[in-house]
Design a protein around this motif. Structure first.
Motif, PDB file in Angstrom:
ATOM      1  N   THR A 142       4.756  -3.610   3.862  1.00  0.00           N
ATOM      2  CA  THR A 142       4.181  -3.392   5.012  1.00  0.00           C
ATOM      3  C   THR A 142       3.253  -4.639   5.495  1.00  0.00           C
ATOM      4  OG1 THR A 142       4.054  -1.181   4.121  1.00  0.00           O
ATOM      5  CG2 THR A 142       2.474  -1.904   5.990  1.00  0.00           C
ATOM      6  N   CYS A 143       2.380  -5.250   4.556  1.00  0.00           N
ATOM      7  CA  CYS A 143       1.931  -6.577   5.106  1.00  0.00           C
ATOM      8  C   CYS A 143       2.538  -7.659   5.574  1.00  0.00           C
ATOM      9  CB  CYS A 143       0.880  -6.723   3.838  1.00  0.00           C
ATOM     10  SG  CYS A 143      -0.380  -5.618   3.299  1.00  0.00           S
ATOM     11  N   GLU A 144       3.831  -7.867   4.516  1.00  0.00           N
ATOM     12  CA  GLU A 144       4.511  -8.896   4.888  1.00  0.00           C
ATOM     13  C   GLU A 144       5.346  -8.998   6.177  1.00  0.00           C
ATOM     14  OE1 GLU A 144       7.038  -9.708   1.595  1.00  0.00           O
ATOM     15  OE2 GLU A 144       5.388 -10.391   0.279  1.00  0.00           O
ATOM     16  N   HIS A 145       5.836  -7.531   6.433  1.00  0.00           N
ATOM     17  CA  HIS A 145       6.486  -7.422   7.766  1.00  0.00           C
ATOM     18  C   HIS A 145       5.537  -7.413   8.984  1.00  0.00           C
ATOM     19  CE1 HIS A 145       9.608  -5.610  10.577  1.00  0.00           C
ATOM     20  NE2 HIS A 145       8.546  -4.824  10.931  1.00  0.00           N
ATOM     21  N   ALA A 153      -1.562  -5.135  10.509  1.00  0.00           N
ATOM     22  CA  ALA A 153      -0.728  -4.259   9.578  1.00  0.00           C
ATOM     23  C   ALA A 153      -1.351  -2.962   9.778  1.00  0.00           C
ATOM     24  CB  ALA A 153      -0.873  -4.607   8.039  1.00  0.00           C
ATOM     25  N   PRO A 154      -0.735  -1.784   9.792  1.00  0.00           N
ATOM     26  CA  PRO A 154      -1.144  -0.499   9.815  1.00  0.00           C
ATOM     27  C   PRO A 154      -1.869  -0.167   8.527  1.00  0.00           C
ATOM     28  CG  PRO A 154       1.089  -0.390   9.349  1.00  0.00           C
ATOM     29  CD  PRO A 154       0.863  -1.875   9.655  1.00  0.00           C
ATOM     30  N   ASP A 157      -1.544   2.199   2.058  1.00  0.00           N
ATOM     31  CA  ASP A 157      -2.265   2.015   0.607  1.00  0.00           C
ATOM     32  C   ASP A 157      -1.792   0.954   0.012  1.00  0.00           C
ATOM     33  OD1 ASP A 157      -3.343   2.447  -1.656  1.00  0.00           O
ATOM     34  OD2 ASP A 157      -2.276   4.070  -2.446  1.00  0.00           O
ATOM     35  N   CYS A 158      -2.283  -0.144   0.162  1.00  0.00           N
ATOM     36  CA  CYS A 158      -1.826  -1.481  -0.331  1.00  0.00           C
ATOM     37  C   CYS A 158      -2.429  -1.926  -1.708  1.00  0.00           C
ATOM     38  CB  CYS A 158      -2.478  -2.641   0.811  1.00  0.00           C
ATOM     39  SG  CYS A 158      -1.711  -4.164   0.352  1.00  0.00           S
ATOM     40  N   TRP A 159      -1.436  -2.393  -2.423  1.00  0.00           N
ATOM     41  CA  TRP A 159      -1.611  -2.719  -4.036  1.00  0.00           C
ATOM     42  C   TRP A 159      -1.408  -4.260  -4.029  1.00  0.00           C
ATOM     43  CZ3 TRP A 159      -2.793   0.245  -8.280  1.00  0.00           C
ATOM     44  CH2 TRP A 159      -3.017   1.521  -8.084  1.00  0.00           C
ATOM     45  N   ARG A 160      -1.370  -4.984  -3.060  1.00  0.00           N
ATOM     46  CA  ARG A 160      -1.007  -6.541  -3.173  1.00  0.00           C
ATOM     47  C   ARG A 160      -2.633  -7.034  -3.414  1.00  0.00           C
ATOM     48  NH1 ARG A 160       1.337 -10.556   1.439  1.00  0.00           N
ATOM     49  NH2 ARG A 160      -0.576  -9.675   2.465  1.00  0.00           N
TER      50      ARG A 160
END
Length: 319
Positions: A142-145, A153-154, A157-160
């Protein structure tokens, strides 16, 4: 809370089975496709949408992380009390002896690490329990897109980044796969040093004083780096580096094997059996310096001096 073997109502039984399905995949480390193939081979027709599986995995994962944090906190308290009882405390600060290492899903060759995720675990020397851990993830689709499209980014739940178990999270971490090991050691050492113990204890703080690991010096260098993230009170005096006997033995065996290939020695000069014999003697010497295999010595320094003068055959004859 995670589901148990309690009785459930009919309207919740399907949700309960799905959660148990996700929990089993997490516990066994299996991909959803592998689980479906296994159940199909048993004649069980079970399938689930990928989006549903992803949601359940996140739900189960958060509960597992919460339980792991509670377990690590109890382990740190027990390790500190055991270390204090052994006499390893200075000025009300308990001096812990730990060992740690990193792991990646994809095996590295020593020069090439291509895993998108990894983890680092810190274990106490006395209780043999996990004191702290850190988890790293280099990718978030999601973040990379959103970055490729140069937009925000919308909310998701980001785990990066780096997630800590009994240590502080670092969501801004963007290091390489190889850098996960040193960063994980720093995070775990900082997490233990930042913990304040309860009132009934006759000590309030603890720090890592001895760190046992492989022969990679990146971890201990990152911990004792004056310009690093570890506070000065946790690296003064500097954390002592101890070598892991298992890694020492592997390096010795690999060096002899390379020597045999390089010199093309065959027969009884440096054959495979001779290398195994030397490796066995070397393992005994290393174990004797840190264990109680050789009686009659009050300190490890006396054992090292005696072994250096006695050679390789005397330890076997003395047993």
């Amino acid at each position: 809370m995670l589901p148990t073997s309690r009785k459930v109502s009919p309207e919740n039984k399907f949700h309960e089975v799905n959660v148990l399905h996700a929990l089993g995949e997490q516990n066994a480390g299996l991909a959803p496709a592998k689980v479906e193939k296994f159940l199909t081979s048993l004649g069980i027709n079970y399938s689930m949408y990928r989006s549903t599986q992803s949601t359940l995995h996140k739900h189960v994962g958060k509960e597992i992380v919460a339980m792991a944090k509670e377990s690590c906190e109890s382990a740190v308290i027990e390790e500190a009390i055991a270390t204090k009882d052994s006499g390893a405390a200075t000025g009300g600060v308990v001096q812990l002896h730990v060992s740690g290492d990193a792991a990646w899903p994809n095996r590295g060759s020593g020069r090439s690490y291509a895993s998108f995720c990894g983890m680092f675990v810190l274990v106490g020397a006395l209780r043999k329990s996990i004191l702290s851990a850190s988890i790293f993830d280099k990718m978030c689709f999601t973040c990379e897109h959103a970055e490729k499209q140069k937009r925000q980014a919308p909310k998701h739940d980001c785990w990066r980044g780096a997630r800590g178990i009994f240590c502080e999270d670092n969501p801004d971490w963007r290091g390489s796969s190889k850098a996960m090991e040193a960063e994980g050691a720093v995070m775990c050492v900082k997490g233990i040093g930042a913990y304040t113990f309860c009132e009934p204890c006759d000590f309030s703080k603890a720090r890592v004083s001895k760190f046992t690991s492989d022969e990679d010096s990146n971890m201990i260098s990152a911990i004792n780096d004056p310009n690093g993230d570890v506070p000065a009170e946790l690296r003064d005096p500097p954390v002592e580096k101890n070598s892991d006997p298992n890694h020492l033995q592997k390096l010795f065996y690999k060096a002899l094997e390379n020597l045999r290939v390089e010199k093309k020695w065959t027969g009884n000069i440096l054959s495979v059996n001779v290398i195994k014999y030397f490796n066995k003697l070397y393992r005994y010497v290393v174990k004797s310096t840190v264990g109680l295999d050789i009686p009659g010595f009050e300190a490890d320094e006396e054992k090292v001096e005696w072994i250096s003068e006695a050679g390789l055959e005397n330890p076997l004859a003395r047993r």
